[in-house]
Design a protein around this motif. Structure first.
Motif, PDB file in Angstrom:
ATOM      1  N   VAL A  77       0.834  -1.203   0.000  1.00  0.00           N
ATOM      2  CA  VAL A  77       0.000   0.000   0.000  1.00  0.00           C
ATOM      3  C   VAL A  77       0.873   1.259   0.000  1.00  0.00           C
ATOM      4  O   VAL A  77       0.580   2.216  -0.717  1.00  0.00           O
ATOM      5  CB  VAL A  77      -0.976   0.003   1.201  1.00  0.00           C
ATOM      6  N   THR A  78       1.943   1.248   0.763  1.00  0.00           N
ATOM      7  CA  THR A  78       2.809   2.428   0.800  1.00  0.00           C
ATOM      8  C   THR A  78       3.662   2.552  -0.465  1.00  0.00           C
ATOM      9  O   THR A  78       3.983   3.649  -0.882  1.00  0.00           O
ATOM     10  CB  THR A  78       3.743   2.412   2.038  1.00  0.00           C
ATOM     11  N   ALA A  79       3.991   1.447  -1.095  1.00  0.00           N
ATOM     12  CA  ALA A  79       4.871   1.473  -2.271  1.00  0.00           C
ATOM     13  C   ALA A  79       4.116   1.611  -3.595  1.00  0.00           C
ATOM     14  O   ALA A  79       4.714   1.957  -4.606  1.00  0.00           O
ATOM     15  CB  ALA A  79       5.729   0.206  -2.310  1.00  0.00           C
ATOM     16  N   ALA A  80       2.815   1.358  -3.599  1.00  0.00           N
ATOM     17  CA  ALA A  80       2.048   1.351  -4.854  1.00  0.00           C
ATOM     18  C   ALA A  80       1.914   2.752  -5.455  1.00  0.00           C
ATOM     19  O   ALA A  80       2.033   3.764  -4.759  1.00  0.00           O
ATOM     20  CB  ALA A  80       0.661   0.764  -4.610  1.00  0.00           C
ATOM     21  N   ASP A  81       1.638   2.780  -6.757  1.00  0.00           N
ATOM     22  CA  ASP A  81       1.402   4.020  -7.495  1.00  0.00           C
ATOM     23  C   ASP A  81      -0.104   4.221  -7.605  1.00  0.00           C
ATOM     24  O   ASP A  81      -0.821   3.340  -8.085  1.00  0.00           O
ATOM     25  CB  ASP A  81       2.043   3.915  -8.886  1.00  0.00           C
ATOM     26  N   GLU A  82      -0.586   5.370  -7.179  1.00  0.00           N
ATOM     27  CA  GLU A  82      -2.027   5.636  -7.148  1.00  0.00           C
ATOM     28  C   GLU A  82      -2.637   5.848  -8.535  1.00  0.00           C
ATOM     29  O   GLU A  82      -3.804   5.525  -8.766  1.00  0.00           O
ATOM     30  CB  GLU A  82      -2.274   6.874  -6.273  1.00  0.00           C
ATOM     31  N   THR A  83      -1.861   6.353  -9.475  1.00  0.00           N
ATOM     32  CA  THR A  83      -2.367   6.754 -10.792  1.00  0.00           C
ATOM     33  C   THR A  83      -3.143   5.661 -11.536  1.00  0.00           C
ATOM     34  O   THR A  83      -4.254   5.922 -11.998  1.00  0.00           O
ATOM     35  CB  THR A  83      -1.209   7.280 -11.665  1.00  0.00           C
ATOM     36  N   PRO A  84      -2.621   4.439 -11.671  1.00  0.00           N
ATOM     37  CA  PRO A  84      -3.389   3.446 -12.432  1.00  0.00           C
ATOM     38  C   PRO A  84      -4.735   3.100 -11.780  1.00  0.00           C
ATOM     39  O   PRO A  84      -5.685   2.741 -12.484  1.00  0.00           O
ATOM     40  CB  PRO A  84      -2.481   2.219 -12.477  1.00  0.00           C
ATOM     41  N   PHE A  85      -4.831   3.275 -10.489  1.00  0.00           N
ATOM     42  CA  PHE A  85      -6.085   2.949  -9.810  1.00  0.00           C
ATOM     43  C   PHE A  85      -7.164   3.996 -10.091  1.00  0.00           C
ATOM     44  O   PHE A  85      -8.342   3.673 -10.133  1.00  0.00           O
ATOM     45  CB  PHE A  85      -5.852   2.754  -8.311  1.00  0.00           C
ATOM     46  N   HIS A  86      -6.746   5.255 -10.298  1.00  0.00           N
ATOM     47  CA  HIS A  86      -7.709   6.286 -10.704  1.00  0.00           C
ATOM     48  C   HIS A  86      -8.278   5.947 -12.081  1.00  0.00           C
ATOM     49  O   HIS A  86      -9.485   6.060 -12.306  1.00  0.00           O
ATOM     50  CB  HIS A  86      -7.046   7.672 -10.734  1.00  0.00           C
ATOM     51  N   SER A  87      -7.404   5.526 -12.966  1.00  0.00           N
ATOM     52  CA  SER A  87      -7.839   5.139 -14.314  1.00  0.00           C
ATOM     53  C   SER A  87      -8.798   3.954 -14.249  1.00  0.00           C
ATOM     54  O   SER A  87      -9.841   3.937 -14.916  1.00  0.00           O
ATOM     55  CB  SER A  87      -6.608   4.792 -15.157  1.00  0.00           C
ATOM     56  N   GLY A  95     -12.922  -2.946  -7.164  1.00  0.00           N
ATOM     57  CA  GLY A  95     -11.820  -2.825  -6.223  1.00  0.00           C
ATOM     58  C   GLY A  95     -10.948  -1.598  -6.426  1.00  0.00           C
ATOM     59  O   GLY A  95     -10.177  -1.241  -5.541  1.00  0.00           O
ATOM     60  N   ALA A  96     -11.081  -0.924  -7.567  1.00  0.00           N
ATOM     61  CA  ALA A  96     -10.196   0.214  -7.860  1.00  0.00           C
ATOM     62  C   ALA A  96     -10.454   1.395  -6.921  1.00  0.00           C
ATOM     63  O   ALA A  96      -9.511   2.044  -6.461  1.00  0.00           O
ATOM     64  CB  ALA A  96     -10.351   0.644  -9.312  1.00  0.00           C
ATOM     65  N   LYS A  97     -11.729   1.682  -6.636  1.00  0.00           N
ATOM     66  CA  LYS A  97     -12.042   2.785  -5.718  1.00  0.00           C
ATOM     67  C   LYS A  97     -11.481   2.515  -4.332  1.00  0.00           C
ATOM     68  O   LYS A  97     -10.998   3.419  -3.663  1.00  0.00           O
ATOM     69  CB  LYS A  97     -13.555   2.997  -5.626  1.00  0.00           C
ATOM     70  N   LYS A 103      -4.770   3.815  -0.771  1.00  0.00           N
ATOM     71  CA  LYS A 103      -3.537   4.546  -1.084  1.00  0.00           C
ATOM     72  C   LYS A 103      -3.553   5.932  -0.458  1.00  0.00           C
ATOM     73  O   LYS A 103      -2.535   6.393   0.040  1.00  0.00           O
ATOM     74  CB  LYS A 103      -3.354   4.615  -2.610  1.00  0.00           C
ATOM     75  N   LYS A 104      -4.713   6.590  -0.481  1.00  0.00           N
ATOM     76  CA  LYS A 104      -4.817   7.923   0.129  1.00  0.00           C
ATOM     77  C   LYS A 104      -4.642   7.857   1.651  1.00  0.00           C
ATOM     78  O   LYS A 104      -4.278   8.843   2.277  1.00  0.00           O
ATOM     79  CB  LYS A 104      -6.153   8.576  -0.221  1.00  0.00           C
ATOM     80  N   ASN A 105      -4.945   6.715   2.219  1.00  0.00           N
ATOM     81  CA  ASN A 105      -4.789   6.509   3.665  1.00  0.00           C
ATOM     82  C   ASN A 105      -3.701   5.479   3.949  1.00  0.00           C
ATOM     83  O   ASN A 105      -3.827   4.663   4.860  1.00  0.00           O
ATOM     84  CB  ASN A 105      -6.126   6.043   4.262  1.00  0.00           C
ATOM     85  N   LEU A 178      -1.837  -4.628  -4.070  1.00  0.00           N
ATOM     86  CA  LEU A 178      -2.867  -3.688  -3.625  1.00  0.00           C
ATOM     87  C   LEU A 178      -4.174  -3.929  -4.373  1.00  0.00           C
ATOM     88  O   LEU A 178      -5.247  -3.934  -3.777  1.00  0.00           O
ATOM     89  CB  LEU A 178      -2.406  -2.240  -3.812  1.00  0.00           C
ATOM     90  N   TYR A 179      -4.092  -4.165  -5.684  1.00  0.00           N
ATOM     91  CA  TYR A 179      -5.303  -4.415  -6.462  1.00  0.00           C
ATOM     92  C   TYR A 179      -6.009  -5.697  -6.014  1.00  0.00           C
ATOM     93  O   TYR A 179      -7.221  -5.703  -5.802  1.00  0.00           O
ATOM     94  CB  TYR A 179      -4.989  -4.491  -7.960  1.00  0.00           C
ATOM     95  N   GLU A 180      -5.266  -6.780  -5.845  1.00  0.00           N
ATOM     96  CA  GLU A 180      -5.875  -8.040  -5.430  1.00  0.00           C
ATOM     97  C   GLU A 180      -6.491  -7.929  -4.031  1.00  0.00           C
ATOM     98  O   GLU A 180      -7.580  -8.452  -3.781  1.00  0.00           O
ATOM     99  CB  GLU A 180      -4.857  -9.188  -5.479  1.00  0.00           C
ATOM    100  N   PHE A 181      -5.813  -7.243  -3.138  1.00  0.00           N
ATOM    101  CA  PHE A 181      -6.343  -7.038  -1.790  1.00  0.00           C
ATOM    102  C   PHE A 181      -7.611  -6.189  -1.845  1.00  0.00           C
ATOM    103  O   PHE A 181      -8.622  -6.517  -1.206  1.00  0.00           O
ATOM    104  CB  PHE A 181      -5.280  -6.380  -0.900  1.00  0.00           C
ATOM    105  N   SER A 182      -7.592  -5.119  -2.630  1.00  0.00           N
ATOM    106  CA  SER A 182      -8.751  -4.230  -2.761  1.00  0.00           C
ATOM    107  C   SER A 182      -9.933  -4.954  -3.396  1.00  0.00           C
ATOM    108  O   SER A 182     -11.079  -4.754  -2.999  1.00  0.00           O
ATOM    109  CB  SER A 182      -8.386  -3.005  -3.596  1.00  0.00           C
TER     110      SER A 182
END
Length: 193
Positions: A77-87, A95-97, A103-105, A178-182
Motif C-alpha cells: 500500500v505504501t509502495a504502490a502508485d495511485e495513478t493506475p487505480f484512478h484510471s 476494487g479500484a475505488k 492509497k490515500k490513507n 494492492l489491487y488483489e487485496f482491494s
C-alpha cells in the motif's frame, strides 16, 4: 544557502498546517488492536491445548503466514502508485475505488496491516509456539527447555525470513498486491460514491 533555509521553513509551515498526529485514529487503532489481540489469543489458548502436534503446527504456520501476508499488504500500500487505480476506477473496475482509498490513507492501512495484524500474529505465534513446545516436550519426553528453544528459533526464522521475502515481493509487485487485496475487500465493503 539562505534561499534553501527559507524553502525548508516554508515546507515546515505547510507540514504544521497538516495535523501531525491523529489522536482519534491512535485511540481507534489501539482499541482495535486490543480487541483483535484478545480474539486471536483466546483462539490460540483454547484450541491449542486440545489438538495434536500436527494440527498445532498447522495453526502455528497459519498465524505466521497471516502475519507475513498482512506485512506484504502494508508494504505494498505504501509502495504502490495511485495513478493506475484512478484510471481503473473511472472505468468502474471492481476494487479500484477501494485501492485509491487505501492509497490515500496508506499510513493508516499500513499501520493496521503491519502493526496491528502483523504484530498480533507475531505475539500469538509466540504463545502458540510455547503451548506447542510444551505439548511436544510432554508427548516425546524431551527437556522442555530444548524444545522451547528449538520452537522459538523456528518461529523467529520463519517469521523474519518470510517477512524479508514478503517485503521484497511487496515492493516489486505493489500495484498487483494492492489491487488483489482491494478486489477481495470489495466483496465485503462498497465505498461511498
Amino acid at each position: 544557502m539562505g534561499r534553501y533555509i527559507d524553502e525548508l521553513k516554508k515546507n515546515k509551515k505547510l507540514k504544521k498546517e497538516k495535523k501531525l498526529v491523529d489522536y482519534k485514529w491512535v485511540l481507534k487503532i489501539s482499541i482495535i488492536a486490543f480487541t483483535l489481540s484478545i480474539m486471536f489469543s483466546l483462539l490460540s489458548e483454547t484450541i491449542m491445548p486440545n489438538v495434536n502436534i500436527l494440527v498445532g503446527i498447522i495453526i502455528l504456520i497459519a498465524f505466521i503466514a497471516l502475519g507475513i501476508l498482512f506485512d506484504m499488504i502494508g508494504v505494498s500500500v505504501t509502495a504502490a502508485d495511485e495513478t493506475p487505480f484512478h484510471s481503473m476506477a473511472s472505468r468502474k473496475v471492481r476494487g479500484a475505488k477501494i485501492a485509491v482509498k487505501f492509497k490515500k490513507n496508506a499510513d493508516k492501512v499500513s499501520s493496521f496491516c503491519n502493526d496491528v495484524i502483523g504484530d498480533i500474529c507475531g505475539i500469538v505465534s509466540g504463545s502458540t509456539g510455547a503451548i506447542l513446545a510444551l505439548t511436544i516436550s510432554n508427548s516425546m519426553n524431551i527437556d522442555p527447555l530444548i524444545v522451547s528453544l528449538f520452537v522459538t528459533a523456528i518461529i523467529a526464522a520463519l517469521t523474519i525470513g518470510g517477512k524479508a521475502m514478503g517485503k521484497s515481493i511487496a515492493v516489486n509487485k505493489s500495484n498487483i498486491i494492492l489491487y488483489e487485496f482491494s478486489k477481495t475487500v470489495s466483496l465485503f465493503y462498497n465505498p461511498k460514491k
